[in-house]
Enzyme design. Structure first.
Site, mmCIF file in Angstrom:
data_model
loop_
_atom_site.group_PDB
_atom_site.id
_atom_site.type_symbol
_atom_site.label_atom_id
_atom_site.label_comp_id
_atom_site.label_asym_id
_atom_site.label_seq_id
_atom_site.Cartn_x
_atom_site.Cartn_y
_atom_site.Cartn_z
ATOM 1 N N CYS A 262 0.793 -1.233 0.000
ATOM 2 C CA CYS A 262 0.000 0.000 0.000
ATOM 3 C C CYS A 262 0.826 1.283 0.000
ATOM 4 C CB CYS A 262 -0.939 -0.001 1.189
ATOM 5 S SG CYS A 262 -1.991 -1.452 1.182
HETATM 6 C C1 UGA Z 1 -1.430 0.465 5.493
HETATM 7 C C2 UGA Z 1 -2.253 1.428 6.357
HETATM 8 O O1 UGA Z 1 -1.750 1.426 7.703
HETATM 9 C C3 UGA Z 1 -3.728 1.049 6.366
HETATM 10 O O2 UGA Z 1 -4.485 2.008 7.085
HETATM 11 C C4 UGA Z 1 -4.222 0.981 4.916
HETATM 12 O O3 UGA Z 1 -5.585 0.595 4.846
HETATM 13 C C5 UGA Z 1 -3.383 -0.030 4.153
HETATM 14 O O4 UGA Z 1 -2.007 0.393 4.182
HETATM 15 C C6 UGA Z 1 -3.909 -0.072 2.735
HETATM 16 O O5 UGA Z 1 -3.831 0.933 2.047
HETATM 17 O O6 UGA Z 1 -4.533 -1.076 2.371
HETATM 18 P P1 UGA Z 1 -0.349 -1.961 5.858
HETATM 19 O O7 UGA Z 1 0.350 -1.729 4.553
HETATM 20 O O8 UGA Z 1 -1.037 -3.251 6.081
HETATM 21 O O9 UGA Z 1 -1.456 -0.811 6.127
HETATM 22 O O10 UGA Z 1 0.762 -1.860 6.975
HETATM 23 P P2 UGA Z 1 1.201 -0.847 8.126
HETATM 24 O O11 UGA Z 1 0.922 -1.471 9.436
HETATM 25 O O12 UGA Z 1 0.656 0.494 7.907
HETATM 26 O O13 UGA Z 1 2.789 -0.823 7.912
HETATM 27 C C7 UGA Z 1 3.358 -0.452 6.664
HETATM 28 C C8 UGA Z 1 4.870 -0.449 6.735
HETATM 29 O O14 UGA Z 1 5.328 0.646 7.524
HETATM 30 C C9 UGA Z 1 5.500 -1.703 7.351
HETATM 31 O O15 UGA Z 1 6.628 -2.065 6.582
HETATM 32 C C10 UGA Z 1 5.921 -1.261 8.735
HETATM 33 O O16 UGA Z 1 7.031 -1.978 9.226
HETATM 34 C C11 UGA Z 1 6.299 0.200 8.478
HETATM 35 N N1 UGA Z 1 6.190 1.090 9.664
HETATM 36 C C12 UGA Z 1 4.996 1.282 10.270
HETATM 37 C C13 UGA Z 1 7.319 1.773 10.087
HETATM 38 O O17 UGA Z 1 8.423 1.630 9.524
HETATM 39 N N2 UGA Z 1 7.197 2.632 11.153
HETATM 40 C C14 UGA Z 1 6.019 2.843 11.783
HETATM 41 O O18 UGA Z 1 5.991 3.648 12.733
HETATM 42 C C15 UGA Z 1 4.900 2.142 11.344
#
Ligand code: UGA
Length: 425
Positions: A262
């Site tokens: 995403c």
């Molecule tokens: C993300 C959004 O959080 C959702 O709200 C959205 O619906 C979704 O995309 C989508 O568009 O379908 P997702 O991709 O499942 O969700 O994962 P996240 O939990 O947001 O994490 C994304 C990435 O960011 C991961 O690689 C995680 O390790 C990284 N991350 C997250 C960080 O490096 N730092 C943070 O503080 C949080």
């Protein structure tokens, strides 16, 4: 109780279907993939998602069915479109599956048995898609009135069922009162603020929300890179920053960067959209640039500690783009493995769920092997890189004594041992 058809049984379609089945609606999920359809009808989840197995066992065959045919569309009060919008080479979203689903809905609705069906776009699509592509594609074959709406999803992989059942907000993008009333019935009983907007604003909300979250991560990474040089712990800094009510603590975790299906795709699509309307997306490009650079910064730190990586044994802990999933799309681990291979390192990987996926990209060989535990990956290692925030990595302790040299770089702030070095802290 409404009769609902969902086109697309990917992660968004299936989670929407199973959660609305749990709320008592009668659901049909449509997909061209016969294998997936059979699995769903047999109560077997085609993807891993926490809680999905239980809900599928409960509803498959009763109020949730899967099919390869659009037949259920003609009896449906609401038809969701939840097909993929993969990136084109220029970063913009490929809308061919959306268009084709809308056209087939139009054909199926020629025989409709519901007076005013509502077609809802759930996929992430660029602003104006619902109005200018989906509605005309349905109207191509169907001349009777119908409602339309854009209803973005905000589900995190691995926590999607929890997010669907307890949303922060529900966005209904429509100016059609009857369609809005029907959507309120779909979400009856959900305890969340409901925001009614234009369909174009709803489409933009999804992109802007993901871009905002990605921006917070890249911002934290940039501050973290500066902190590292100054000997400051960025996690202490961001705790202090996040306690400001105007900022909040979420998504300020610095590290090796964001992956997944995403954030990288949506930030690029939004940047392409900006360029298409004559706006230079300076900030969005920087968000991507900072993110793309984090694996190289990790490699530079590793080389500072190990010097020559050629022939060295490196333990890579974590391959999934984040914890609780086997998804490796845009995972930082893929880039790191590529860089390690370029340097001639020998890699021993471990991930609780995602190893099979990575084996397709990097088949087991002399240079890369897949181990059954973190301890085995650490055995004899010259250095270790932690790339995914799996909770089990927080428990690792004596396993590190199996390493040849205690060079441990944590890219996710997950380890509890005192002698691990943070990527940007
Ligand atoms: C993300 C959004 O959080 C959702 O709200 C959205 O619906 C979704 O995309 C989508 O568009 O379908 P997702 O991709 O499942 O969700 O994962 P996240 O939990 O947001 O994490 C994304 C990435 O960011 C991961 O690689 C995680 O390790 C990284 N991350 C997250 C960080 O490096 N730092 C943070 O503080 C949080």
């Amino acid at each position: 109780m409404l009769t609902i058809t969902i086109i697309g049984s990917g992660y968004v379609g299936l989670i929407t279907g199973i959660c609305l089945a749990e709320r008592g609606h009668a659901i049909t999920v449509v997909d061209i993939d016969e294998k997936k359809v059979r699995a769903i009808n047999a109560g077997e989840p085609p993807i891993y998602e926490k809680g999905l197995q239980e809900l599928l066992s409960k509803h498959a065959g009763s109020n949730l069915h899967a099919s390869t045919s659009y037949a259920s569309v003609s009896d449906s009060d609401v038809i969701f479109i939840a097909v993929g919008t993969p990136p084109l080479p220029d970063g913009s979203a490929d809308l061919q599956y959306i268009k084709s689903a809308a056209e087939q809905i139009g054909i199926a609705l020629q025989e409709r048995h519901v007076p005013y069906p509502v077609v809802v776009v759930k996929s992430t699509v660029p602003p104006t898609t619902t109005r200018d592509i989906v509605v005309p594609a349905v109207e191509k074959s169907m001349k009777d009135p119908f409602g339309s709406c854009m209803n973005p999803e905000f589900l995190r992989e691995g926590r999607a069922i929890e997010d669907f059942m307890h949303p922060d907000r529900i966005v209904i993008g429509s100016c059609d009162e009857e369609a809005i009333a029907k959507m309120k019935q779909v979400y009856a009983g959900f305890d969340a603020p409901m925001l009614v907007t234009s369909s174009t604003a709803a489409e933009m909300i999804k992109y802007a929300a993901n871009a905002m979250l990605a921006t917070r991560i890249s911002f934290s990474n940039e501050i973290g890179n500066v902190c590292k040089k100054l000997g400051i712990d960025v996690y202490e800094v961001m705790q202090g920053v996040g306690l400001d009510n105007r900022i909040g603590p979420a998504f300020l975790n610095a590290g090796v960067g964001f992956g997944g299906s995403c954030f990288p795709k949506d930030v690029s699509a939004l940047a392409s959209l900006a360029i298409a309307v004559g706006i230079d997306p300076i900030l969005l490009h920087s968000v991507i640039k900072v993110n793309d650079n984090q694996p190289s910064i990790m490699m530079a730190l590793l080389e500072e500690r190990v010097h020559d990586l050629s022939g060295k044994q490196i333990a890579v802990l974590g391959l999934a783009f984040k914890d609780n999933t086997d998804d490796i799309r845009e995972s930082r681990a893929i880039r790191i493995i590529e860089l390690l291979r370029e340097k001639g390192a020998r890699i021993k990987c471990y991930d609780p769920m995602a190893m099979e996926e990575v084996k397709h990209l990097f088949p087991p060989s002399q240079e890369i092997s897949y181990m059954s535990s973190a301890g085995n990956a650490l055995d004899g290692a010259d250095a270790c890189l932690v790339l995914t925030e799996w909770p089990e990595f927080a428990e690792l302790d004596v396993e590190f004594s199996r390493m040849k040299t205690q060079i441990i770089i944590d890219g996710r702030h997950i380890l509890s041992i005192p002698h691990a070095e943070g990527l940007c802290w």
